[in-house]
Motif scaffolding. Structure first.
Motif, PDB file in Angstrom:
ATOM      1  N   ARG A 207      27.555  31.115 -17.637  1.00  0.00           N
ATOM      2  CA  ARG A 207      27.998  32.511 -17.828  1.00  0.00           C
ATOM      3  C   ARG A 207      29.402  32.456 -17.574  1.00  0.00           C
ATOM      4  N   LYS A 208      29.993  33.617 -18.063  1.00  0.00           N
ATOM      5  CA  LYS A 208      31.356  33.925 -17.404  1.00  0.00           C
ATOM      6  C   LYS A 208      31.386  34.360 -16.206  1.00  0.00           C
TER       7      LYS A 208
ATOM      8  N   ASP B  43      31.569  31.724 -13.867  1.00  0.00           N
ATOM      9  CA  ASP B  43      31.453  30.466 -13.220  1.00  0.00           C
ATOM     10  C   ASP B  43      32.407  29.827 -13.035  1.00  0.00           C
TER      11      ASP B  43
ATOM     12  N   LYS C 170      22.267  27.739 -27.479  1.00  0.00           N
ATOM     13  CA  LYS C 170      21.814  29.460 -27.398  1.00  0.00           C
ATOM     14  C   LYS C 170      22.842  30.012 -28.457  1.00  0.00           C
TER      15      LYS C 170
ATOM     16  N   ILE D 295      28.067  33.855 -24.318  1.00  0.00           N
ATOM     17  CA  ILE D 295      27.900  33.921 -22.586  1.00  0.00           C
ATOM     18  C   ILE D 295      29.304  33.555 -21.815  1.00  0.00           C
TER      19      ILE D 295
ATOM     20  N   ASP E 142      33.790  32.712 -27.018  1.00  0.00           N
ATOM     21  CA  ASP E 142      32.578  32.161 -27.694  1.00  0.00           C
ATOM     22  C   ASP E 142      33.080  32.005 -28.793  1.00  0.00           C
TER      23      ASP E 142
END
Length: 387
Positions: free
Chosen positions: A271-272, A274, A290, A294, A298
């Motif tokens: 996710r953003k 990280d 997915k 996220i 994207d």
């Protein structure tokens, strides 16, 4: 005879689905897994409900002994319609999670965890906990950036896709000679969806994160770019958080290549936040990858589709993100995939989006934010802006 337990399990799955559906739909979207929870209700023959606990015991006994059927092999995935795969894999995962059959308890032996430095024609292997062997090798340049690829499905798929994930990435980066390319082949531990679903990605990611802390202390340029494909995207997300927790600093960039969706705990997924910059390429949306955005940026080549042009099965689609990224690494191909920011695929299709086009892949600027769309070719070169 070996398939009798499987047939029983599938019958139980169908029965549980019919009983559990109302409760499953009512669950919060924040739940990490789509867990089906049976809700007692009144009906003629209510005493049958008392048999459910024995079903639980049966399921626990059946599934571990039939792992090869509980989750499909990649060969079955390649020949199964994507919507069927998506629906049944996730439904069965939900039932298995409820009955405590499916747990993230599979972890490779720590002694088996190695990463490898690829330079010229040489490969230097080192234990994940100790990067000294390749740091001290002639092929490692401490002044160059570090790119680390983490695979997420068995990488040796040349018999099906005509390419090898590690080899194609190695060849692309070799043309640049501006980065140290290191590979952590987590995919060698994930050769089926059963292994995929039970892999303790949290533990593996934390081990990698700790290793990155040691690595960054031994180089002159701590700029690290993590690339994770499929389950590997979950692993690099965990590693990025672990690194930040240990050092107070962020990994420079994390790229998720079609981050895996089925049967994985969404609470530990990529996710953003990280890394300083997180970009994601979605190519098998809603099936093995997915669908929802996220990252900071994207990219949806051809929209949030299950099968991009040129792919007739979900395995091809899931790996297509790797092919797009590899093409963008090759010198002169940085702008092959120009994407435009849009609020939705409908806006993109009706040409209601405007603004500067942004390159997807290797040269994606770290300042971009939002959701981007573009179209690709059915075969290589995939980028429609290729010369």
């Amino acid at each position: 005879m070996r398939f009798i337990p499987v047939i029983l399990f599938l019958l139980l799955a169908v029965l549980s689905l019919s009983l559990c559906e109302p409760r499953a739909k009512a669950r919060s979207r924040a739940d990490p897994l789509p867990v089906a929870r049976p809700v007692p209700f009144n009906f003629p023959g209510k005493g049958l409900w008392n048999l459910i606990p024995s079903f639980s015991d049966l399921v626990r006994k059946v599934v571990p002994g039939a792992g090869e059927i509980f989750f499909l092999s990649k060969n079955v995935l390649a020949g199964t319609p994507s919507k069927v795969v998506s629906y049944y894999v996730n439904k069965v995962c939900g039932i298995a999670s409820y009955w405590n059959v499916l747990k993230p308890n599979y972890a490779p032996q720590e002694a088996d965890l190695h990463w490898e430095l690829y330079s010229d024609n040489s490969v230097v292997s080192a234990p994940l906990k100790d990067p000294s062997p390749f740091i001290e090798s002639k092929g490692f340049n401490p002044d160059l950036n570090i790119t680390i690829l983490v695979t997420g499905w068995e990488s040796l798929v040349s018999d099906k896709l005509g390419e090898d994930v590690i080899d194609s990435m190695r060849k692309a980066y070799r043309q640049r000679e501006t980065e140290n390319l290191i590979v952590f082949d987590a995919g060698r531990f994930v050769n089926s969806l059963y292994r995929w679903a039970t892999l303790n990605a949290l533990w593996v990611g934390e081990v990698l994160g700790n290793a990155l802390v040691h690595l960054s202390k031994k180089v002159n340029n701590p700029r690290i770019h993590l690339i994770g494909h499929s389950v590997g995207a979950t692993i690099v997300g965990v590693a990025g958080r672990r690194y930040h927790g240990s050092t107070g600093e962020y990994i420079s960039r994390i790229t998720g290549l079609d981050p895996a969706m089925p049967c994985l705990d969404a609470s530990i997924g990529l996710r953003k936040g990280d890394a300083t910059f997180v970009d994601v390429i979605h190519t098998n949306s809603g099936v093995l990858g997915k669908r929802e955005p996220i990252g900071d940026a994207d990219f949806y080549p051809n929209g949030p589709v299950a099968l991009p042009p040129g792919c007739l099965n979900v395995v091809c689609a899931h790996f297509r993100a790797v092919s797009y990224y590899v093409e963008s690494v090759q010198p002169g191909s940085e702008d092959n995939f120009l994407a435009i920011r849009c609020g939705s695929i409908d806006e993109y299709n009706t040409k209601k989006c405007s603004g500067k086009r942004i390159p997807m892949g290797y040269s994606t600027p770290s300042y971009v934010r939002g959701t981007y769309y573009l179209e690709t070719n059915a075969k290589s070169p995939y980028g429609q802006n290729s010369v």
